[in-house]
Design a protein around this motif. Structure first.
Motif, PDB file in Angstrom:
ATOM      1  N   PRO A 223       0.845  -1.206   0.000  1.00  0.00           N
ATOM      2  CA  PRO A 223       0.000   0.000   0.000  1.00  0.00           C
ATOM      3  C   PRO A 223       0.875   1.248   0.000  1.00  0.00           C
ATOM      4  O   PRO A 223       2.082   1.179   0.273  1.00  0.00           O
ATOM      5  CB  PRO A 223      -0.791  -0.128   1.298  1.00  0.00           C
ATOM      6  N   PRO A 224       0.294   2.400  -0.298  1.00  0.00           N
ATOM      7  CA  PRO A 224       1.110   3.628  -0.323  1.00  0.00           C
ATOM      8  C   PRO A 224       1.713   3.977   1.027  1.00  0.00           C
ATOM      9  O   PRO A 224       2.758   4.646   1.073  1.00  0.00           O
ATOM     10  CB  PRO A 224       0.124   4.696  -0.795  1.00  0.00           C
ATOM     11  N   SER A 225       1.086   3.535   2.119  1.00  0.00           N
ATOM     12  CA  SER A 225       1.676   3.812   3.433  1.00  0.00           C
ATOM     13  C   SER A 225       2.982   3.057   3.633  1.00  0.00           C
ATOM     14  O   SER A 225       3.737   3.350   4.567  1.00  0.00           O
ATOM     15  CB  SER A 225       0.682   3.421   4.536  1.00  0.00           C
ATOM     16  N   GLY A 226       3.285   2.090   2.781  1.00  0.00           N
ATOM     17  CA  GLY A 226       4.553   1.366   2.860  1.00  0.00           C
ATOM     18  C   GLY A 226       5.757   2.227   2.554  1.00  0.00           C
ATOM     19  O   GLY A 226       6.901   1.777   2.696  1.00  0.00           O
ATOM     20  N   VAL A 227       5.514   3.486   2.142  1.00  0.00           N
ATOM     21  CA  VAL A 227       6.629   4.394   1.875  1.00  0.00           C
ATOM     22  C   VAL A 227       7.452   4.651   3.143  1.00  0.00           C
ATOM     23  O   VAL A 227       8.634   5.004   3.070  1.00  0.00           O
ATOM     24  CB  VAL A 227       6.086   5.721   1.286  1.00  0.00           C
ATOM     25  N   GLY A 241       5.587   0.720 -12.818  1.00  0.00           N
ATOM     26  CA  GLY A 241       4.512  -0.250 -12.973  1.00  0.00           C
ATOM     27  C   GLY A 241       4.653  -1.493 -12.127  1.00  0.00           C
ATOM     28  O   GLY A 241       4.004  -2.499 -12.408  1.00  0.00           O
ATOM     29  N   VAL A 242       5.465  -1.427 -11.066  1.00  0.00           N
ATOM     30  CA  VAL A 242       5.709  -2.594 -10.224  1.00  0.00           C
ATOM     31  C   VAL A 242       4.843  -2.577  -8.968  1.00  0.00           C
ATOM     32  O   VAL A 242       4.709  -3.606  -8.302  1.00  0.00           O
ATOM     33  CB  VAL A 242       7.211  -2.676  -9.854  1.00  0.00           C
ATOM     34  N   ALA A 243       4.245  -1.428  -8.634  1.00  0.00           N
ATOM     35  CA  ALA A 243       3.457  -1.297  -7.402  1.00  0.00           C
ATOM     36  C   ALA A 243       2.023  -0.892  -7.748  1.00  0.00           C
ATOM     37  O   ALA A 243       1.589   0.227  -7.440  1.00  0.00           O
ATOM     38  CB  ALA A 243       4.099  -0.284  -6.461  1.00  0.00           C
ATOM     39  N   PRO A 244       1.235  -1.778  -8.385  1.00  0.00           N
ATOM     40  CA  PRO A 244      -0.118  -1.395  -8.826  1.00  0.00           C
ATOM     41  C   PRO A 244      -1.064  -1.063  -7.683  1.00  0.00           C
ATOM     42  O   PRO A 244      -1.939  -0.208  -7.829  1.00  0.00           O
ATOM     43  CB  PRO A 244      -0.588  -2.627  -9.604  1.00  0.00           C
ATOM     44  N   ARG A 245      -0.910  -1.710  -6.523  1.00  0.00           N
ATOM     45  CA  ARG A 245      -1.824  -1.429  -5.418  1.00  0.00           C
ATOM     46  C   ARG A 245      -1.648  -0.002  -4.910  1.00  0.00           C
ATOM     47  O   ARG A 245      -2.630   0.690  -4.615  1.00  0.00           O
ATOM     48  CB  ARG A 245      -1.597  -2.425  -4.278  1.00  0.00           C
ATOM     49  N   SER A 246      -0.435   0.448  -4.819  1.00  0.00           N
ATOM     50  CA  SER A 246      -0.185   1.827  -4.377  1.00  0.00           C
ATOM     51  C   SER A 246      -0.763   2.829  -5.361  1.00  0.00           C
ATOM     52  O   SER A 246      -1.321   3.858  -4.971  1.00  0.00           O
ATOM     53  CB  SER A 246       1.321   2.053  -4.218  1.00  0.00           C
ATOM     54  N   VAL A 247      -0.649   2.534  -6.662  1.00  0.00           N
ATOM     55  CA  VAL A 247      -1.176   3.441  -7.683  1.00  0.00           C
ATOM     56  C   VAL A 247      -2.697   3.504  -7.602  1.00  0.00           C
ATOM     57  O   VAL A 247      -3.300   4.576  -7.669  1.00  0.00           O
ATOM     58  CB  VAL A 247      -0.707   2.985  -9.081  1.00  0.00           C
ATOM     59  N   ARG A 248      -3.349   2.324  -7.450  1.00  0.00           N
ATOM     60  CA  ARG A 248      -4.814   2.306  -7.375  1.00  0.00           C
ATOM     61  C   ARG A 248      -5.340   3.022  -6.145  1.00  0.00           C
ATOM     62  O   ARG A 248      -6.439   3.579  -6.158  1.00  0.00           O
ATOM     63  CB  ARG A 248      -5.323   0.858  -7.385  1.00  0.00           C
ATOM     64  N   ALA A 249      -4.572   3.000  -5.060  1.00  0.00           N
ATOM     65  CA  ALA A 249      -5.024   3.638  -3.814  1.00  0.00           C
ATOM     66  C   ALA A 249      -4.943   5.157  -3.872  1.00  0.00           C
ATOM     67  O   ALA A 249      -5.496   5.840  -3.004  1.00  0.00           O
ATOM     68  CB  ALA A 249      -4.201   3.117  -2.641  1.00  0.00           C
ATOM     69  N   LEU A 250      -4.273   5.703  -4.899  1.00  0.00           N
ATOM     70  CA  LEU A 250      -4.127   7.154  -5.039  1.00  0.00           C
ATOM     71  C   LEU A 250      -4.721   7.563  -6.387  1.00  0.00           C
ATOM     72  O   LEU A 250      -4.004   7.743  -7.372  1.00  0.00           O
ATOM     73  CB  LEU A 250      -2.644   7.548  -4.955  1.00  0.00           C
ATOM     74  N   PRO A 251      -6.038   7.709  -6.470  1.00  0.00           N
ATOM     75  CA  PRO A 251      -6.715   7.933  -7.757  1.00  0.00           C
ATOM     76  C   PRO A 251      -6.560   9.361  -8.265  1.00  0.00           C
ATOM     77  O   PRO A 251      -7.473  10.186  -8.156  1.00  0.00           O
ATOM     78  CB  PRO A 251      -8.176   7.611  -7.427  1.00  0.00           C
TER      79      PRO A 251
END
Length: 428
Positions: A223-227, A241-251
């Motif tokens: 998730p983006p909080s994994g930063v 394009g390796v972290a699709p879940r993080s991208v989807r969570a930030l629309p």
């Protein structure tokens, strides 16, 4: 010309987790043949979090919030654009991830075009890409077009084409001129980029980084909080394009018509917006609804009498016609009777509605509101007003003249009828 200048795909270099000096936006550009994708926006957002300009909070159940820290840093123009967007949305420095959208479809496209333009300018200044159709290429194509035009004029003896003897070659050249003109116009307006030698070397290095990041299965579900743990590596994983879940969570795209994150002071809440297009009489003047309901009820009554009386014979085809008429009568009655009752109840009734315009949208209708011969007459205009209390809002229909004076995010005061939702008065 295209074959000689089209952007080439760089060859991946050996795997490496060493990050280069380029921003995630530039890494996205060089890894995608000098054509940045929309993943560059959420990747830039995650990079801002890794650098401490914002914090991404995980509040459970897939809910993420961005908090501006107020930290100063040197930013590129497109990073500054993103930070300004966050500030415009924030309530007390906090924004839900779902509210990060960049506006309606047309406004969102304009926002992305501006972001891309600034990103490409940065890449050009770094020598990573250049215009696919540069001044030399355009001059050659326009010059070639002029030469062909002169040859065409010479071949026809400078006569009008209608005065020249018809032939297959003349028809082919004449028909081919139109797509050629459109193609030349598209070339002149194009902002497509092509790679430079430095851009290919840089892209090769970042594709090697992508291969290394793909070896770790953690990034795909991160998730983006994994930063907080992965820092800038997560930003580059999103860009590549390796972290699709993080991208989807930030629309960071166009906003939803039906789901809205509204703020009241420093608090945020999710609101569902509905646009009634099939509710009987919704948005109509009470007198109009009363008249339509009365005439429709009379028509339904006549159909029922016809179905049960004159067509009540024993023949099969008469029974079939009677059954069809009965169904039509029931359908008309279900649309007309509610309008008759609600129109009568709303004749003298009204109530005030005050709040923020969350959505201003148009919806297509098969029935015109006027007969002026314009495509606009088949549109219905809706505004959703947030009173700060209800989690579900029903958008009100308004006249086109009123709709043009409204904009999302502004305060509005309405006087509407309680049952039909007819807007008697509106001020913004």
């Amino acid at each position: 010309m295209w074959a000689s200048r089209s952007p080439r795909r760089p060859r991946p270099s050996p795997e490496s987790t060493e990050l280069g000096p380029e921003t995630p936006g530039l890494a996205n550009l060089v890894a995608h043949r000098s054509n940045p994708t929309r993943d560059a926006v959420p990747a830039t957002l995650v990079d801002l979090a890794a650098r401490g300009l914002i914090e991404i909070e995980d509040r459970g159940i897939g809910r993420y919030y961005c908090r501006l820290t107020g930290k100063a840093a040197e930013l590129t123009p497109y990073e500054r654009m993103l930070v300004d967007h966050l500030r415009s949305l924030a309530a007390d420095g906090v924004i839900p991830a779902e509210a990060l959208t960049t506006g309606p479809q047309d406004r969102s496209k304009a926002w992305w075009d501006e972001f891309r333009k600034k990103l490409v300018a940065h890449a050009q200044s770094a020598g990573l890409c250049t215009n696919l159709w540069n001044a030399t290429a355009i001059s050659l194509l326009v010059g070639g077009g002029v030469v062909l035009l002169v040859l065409y004029a010479l071949a026809t003896g400078f006569n009008d084409p209608d005065d020249v003897a018809d032939s297959p070659l003349l028809n082919a050249v004449t028909l081919g001129a139109l797509p050629a003109i459109f193609a030349l116009g598209a070339v002149v307006k194009s902002t497509r980029q092509t790679s430079t030698a430095e851009g290919l070397r840089c892209g090769s290095r970042w594709l090697g980084v992508r291969r290394a990041l793909e070896e770790s299965p953690s990034f795909e579900q991160l998730p983006p909080s994994g930063v907080v743990v992965w820092e800038r590596h997560l930003a580059y994983a999103a860009a590549l394009g390796v972290a699709p879940r993080s991208v989807r969570a930030l629309p960071m795209g166009a906003e939803s018509d039906t789901e809205v994150w509204a703020r009241a002071g420093t608090e945020w809440r999710k609101v569902e917006v509905r646009y009634p297009r099939f509710r009987p009489g919704w948005g109509r003047h009470p007198l109009h609804a009363l008249g339509v309901g009365f005439l429709g009820t009379l028509f339904a009554r006549w159909l029922l009498r016809l179905a049960t009386g004159d067509l009540g014979g024993d023949d099969t085809w008469l029974k079939a016609i009677a059954l069809v008429l009965f169904g039509i009568a029931v359908l008309v009655l279900t649309r007309s009777l509610p309008q008759l009752v609600l129109g009568f109840l709303d004749l003298l009734a009204s109530r005030p509605v005050e709040g923020t315009i969350l959505r201003a949208r148009t919806r297509w209708s098969p029935f015109p509101y006027s007969f002026q011969g314009s495509d606009q007459q088949y549109l219905r205009y809706f505004v959703a007003i947030d009173d700060g209390r209800s989690p579900k809002l029903t958008a009100y229909r308004v006249k086109p003249s009123l709709y043009g004076a409204l904009s999302q995010g502004t305060e509005a005061k309405l006087k509407v009828t309680p049952n039909l939702g007819y807007v008697r008065r509106l001020s913004a």
